[in-house]
Each structure stands twice: as C-alpha cells, then as structure tokens.
Write a protein that holds these residues in place. Structure first.
Motif, short mmCIF file in Angstrom:
data_model
loop_
_atom_site.label_atom_id
_atom_site.label_comp_id
_atom_site.label_asym_id
_atom_site.label_seq_id
_atom_site.Cartn_x
_atom_site.Cartn_y
_atom_site.Cartn_z
N LEU A 1 0.83 -1.21 0.00
CA LEU A 1 0.00 0.00 0.00
C LEU A 1 0.86 1.26 0.00
O LEU A 1 0.54 2.24 -0.67
N LYS A 2 1.94 1.23 0.75
CA LYS A 2 2.85 2.39 0.77
C LYS A 2 3.45 2.63 -0.61
O LYS A 2 3.53 3.77 -1.08
N ILE A 3 3.85 1.56 -1.27
CA ILE A 3 4.41 1.68 -2.62
C ILE A 3 3.36 2.25 -3.57
O ILE A 3 3.63 3.17 -4.34
N ILE A 4 2.15 1.72 -3.50
CA ILE A 4 1.06 2.22 -4.34
C ILE A 4 0.83 3.70 -4.06
O ILE A 4 0.67 4.49 -4.99
N SER A 5 0.84 4.07 -2.79
CA SER A 5 0.59 5.48 -2.45
C SER A 5 1.65 6.39 -3.06
O SER A 5 1.33 7.47 -3.56
N LEU A 6 2.91 5.97 -3.04
CA LEU A 6 3.98 6.77 -3.65
C LEU A 6 3.75 6.90 -5.15
O LEU A 6 3.93 7.98 -5.72
N LEU A 7 3.34 5.80 -5.77
CA LEU A 7 3.18 5.79 -7.23
C LEU A 7 1.91 6.53 -7.68
O LEU A 7 1.76 6.79 -8.87
N THR A 8 1.04 6.89 -6.74
CA THR A 8 -0.08 7.75 -7.11
C THR A 8 0.40 9.19 -7.30
O THR A 8 -0.29 9.98 -7.94
N VAL A 9 1.57 9.49 -6.76
CA VAL A 9 2.12 10.85 -6.85
C VAL A 9 3.07 10.99 -8.03
O VAL A 9 3.02 11.97 -8.77
N ASP A 10 3.94 9.97 -8.21
CA ASP A 10 4.96 10.07 -9.26
C ASP A 10 5.48 8.69 -9.62
O ASP A 10 5.42 7.77 -8.80
N ASP A 11 6.00 8.55 -10.81
CA ASP A 11 6.70 7.33 -11.21
C ASP A 11 8.07 7.34 -10.53
O ASP A 11 8.72 8.39 -10.47
N LEU A 12 8.48 6.19 -10.01
CA LEU A 12 9.72 6.14 -9.23
C LEU A 12 10.53 4.90 -9.54
O LEU A 12 9.98 3.86 -9.91
N CYS A 13 11.84 4.99 -9.37
CA CYS A 13 12.70 3.81 -9.48
C CYS A 13 12.77 3.15 -8.10
O CYS A 13 12.33 3.71 -7.09
N VAL A 14 13.32 1.94 -8.06
CA VAL A 14 13.42 1.18 -6.82
C VAL A 14 14.17 1.99 -5.76
O VAL A 14 13.75 2.03 -4.59
N CYS A 15 15.26 2.64 -6.14
CA CYS A 15 16.05 3.42 -5.18
C CYS A 15 15.22 4.53 -4.55
O CYS A 15 15.32 4.79 -3.35
N ASP A 16 14.40 5.20 -5.37
CA ASP A 16 13.53 6.27 -4.86
C ASP A 16 12.54 5.71 -3.84
O ASP A 16 12.31 6.31 -2.80
N ILE A 17 11.96 4.57 -4.17
CA ILE A 17 10.98 3.95 -3.28
C ILE A 17 11.65 3.54 -1.97
O ILE A 17 11.12 3.79 -0.89
N CYS A 18 12.82 2.94 -2.07
CA CYS A 18 13.58 2.54 -0.87
C CYS A 18 13.85 3.74 0.02
O CYS A 18 13.65 3.67 1.25
N GLU A 19 14.29 4.82 -0.57
CA GLU A 19 14.61 6.03 0.17
C GLU A 19 13.36 6.62 0.81
O GLU A 19 13.36 6.99 1.99
N ALA A 20 12.27 6.72 0.07
CA ALA A 20 11.04 7.32 0.57
C ALA A 20 10.44 6.52 1.73
O ALA A 20 9.87 7.09 2.66
N LEU A 21 10.57 5.20 1.66
CA LEU A 21 9.96 4.33 2.67
C LEU A 21 10.95 3.85 3.73
O LEU A 21 10.57 3.14 4.66
N ASP A 22 12.22 4.20 3.57
CA ASP A 22 13.28 3.76 4.48
C ASP A 22 13.29 2.22 4.59
O ASP A 22 13.27 1.67 5.69
N LEU A 23 13.27 1.58 3.42
CA LEU A 23 13.30 0.12 3.34
C LEU A 23 14.47 -0.32 2.49
O LEU A 23 14.96 0.44 1.64
N ASN A 24 14.91 -1.56 2.68
CA ASN A 24 16.01 -2.06 1.85
C ASN A 24 15.50 -2.50 0.48
O ASN A 24 14.31 -2.72 0.28
N GLN A 25 16.42 -2.62 -0.45
CA GLN A 25 16.07 -2.92 -1.84
C GLN A 25 15.42 -4.29 -1.99
O GLN A 25 14.52 -4.46 -2.80
N THR A 26 15.86 -5.26 -1.20
CA THR A 26 15.28 -6.60 -1.30
C THR A 26 13.79 -6.57 -0.95
O THR A 26 12.96 -7.15 -1.67
N THR A 27 13.44 -5.89 0.12
CA THR A 27 12.04 -5.80 0.54
C THR A 27 11.20 -5.12 -0.53
O THR A 27 10.14 -5.63 -0.92
#
Length: 126
Positions: A55-81
């Motif tokens: 849901l957090k990933i979906i919420s980010l993508l409602t605002v903008d298209d993002l790469c994995v690194c952007d998503i990791c940074e925004a959510l403070d999660l590791n790349q594997t997750t």
C-alpha cells in the motif's frame, strides 16, 4: 453479540421479520452477480491491497513514477524488501515498469488502481 450488533432493547435490526423474500428484487440482483470465478479473482485482487508495504508503494506511485532506489529512500526500506513487493505488484498487474538505461521506473498500470487506493483511504478517514 456486542453492542454494535444489536439495539439496546435487544432487537436485532439486521434480521428480516417478514420471512418472505421479494422474488423480483432477488432475481434482479442475481442476474447481476458475477460468476464464482470472477468472485475468486476479485478476492485475490483485493488480497494484494492487504499488505502495508505494498500500500505504501502504491501510495507513492499515485504521486509520481519512481525507481526502486527512490521507493527505498522514501519508505526507508532495503532494496530486497521493495523489490519483492514490486514483483508481487507486477505479477498482479498493479504496477508496470519502463527501462531507462540501467534504471527501471515504476508506475501504476492504470487509473483504476489509483482510484481503488484513494477511495479506500477516503473511506477509512471518514
């Protein structure tokens, strides 16, 4: 049965006291019911929305298209997750990606996904 389920006077408001179905209404709704397979598919679709990280990933993508690194940074999660959750979202046609050189930019597959997310959020915030 809790207080939410009944009135203070002990009557249960969700019980029909007529004991006779309205055949015309029943036929109308039955004609519009999806098939059993469609219900199963819809149930599986909604399960995708049952994970907070997705849901957090979906919420980010409602605002903008993002790469994995952007998503990791925004959510403070590791790349594997993030990658594991994106894989599930991709497999279920919730997100898509477009390669830009070595980078993959993720977006929602269509406006329906954004609408489902936003309507769900609006509902729980009422």
């Amino acid at each position: 049965m809790g207080m939410k389920d009944s009135n203070l006077d002990g009557k249960n408001d969700d019980m029909c006291e007529v004991f006779d179905a309205h055949e015309d209404a029943v036929n109308r709704v039955k004609e519009r019911m999806p098939s059993e397979e469609e219900y199963l598919n819809l149930s599986e679709f909604f399960k995708i929305f049952s994970n907070p990280t997705r849901l957090k990933i979906i919420s980010l993508l409602t605002v903008d298209d993002l790469c994995v690194c952007d998503i990791c940074e925004a959510l403070d999660l590791n790349q594997t997750t993030v990658s594991n959750q994106l894989r599930i979202l991709r497999a279920n046609n919730i997100v898509k990606y477009q390669k830009e050189g070595k980078m993959a930019r993720y977006s929602l597959t269509d406006l329906h996904i954004e609408m489902i997310y936003k309507v769900g959020l609006e509902h729980i915030l009422e």
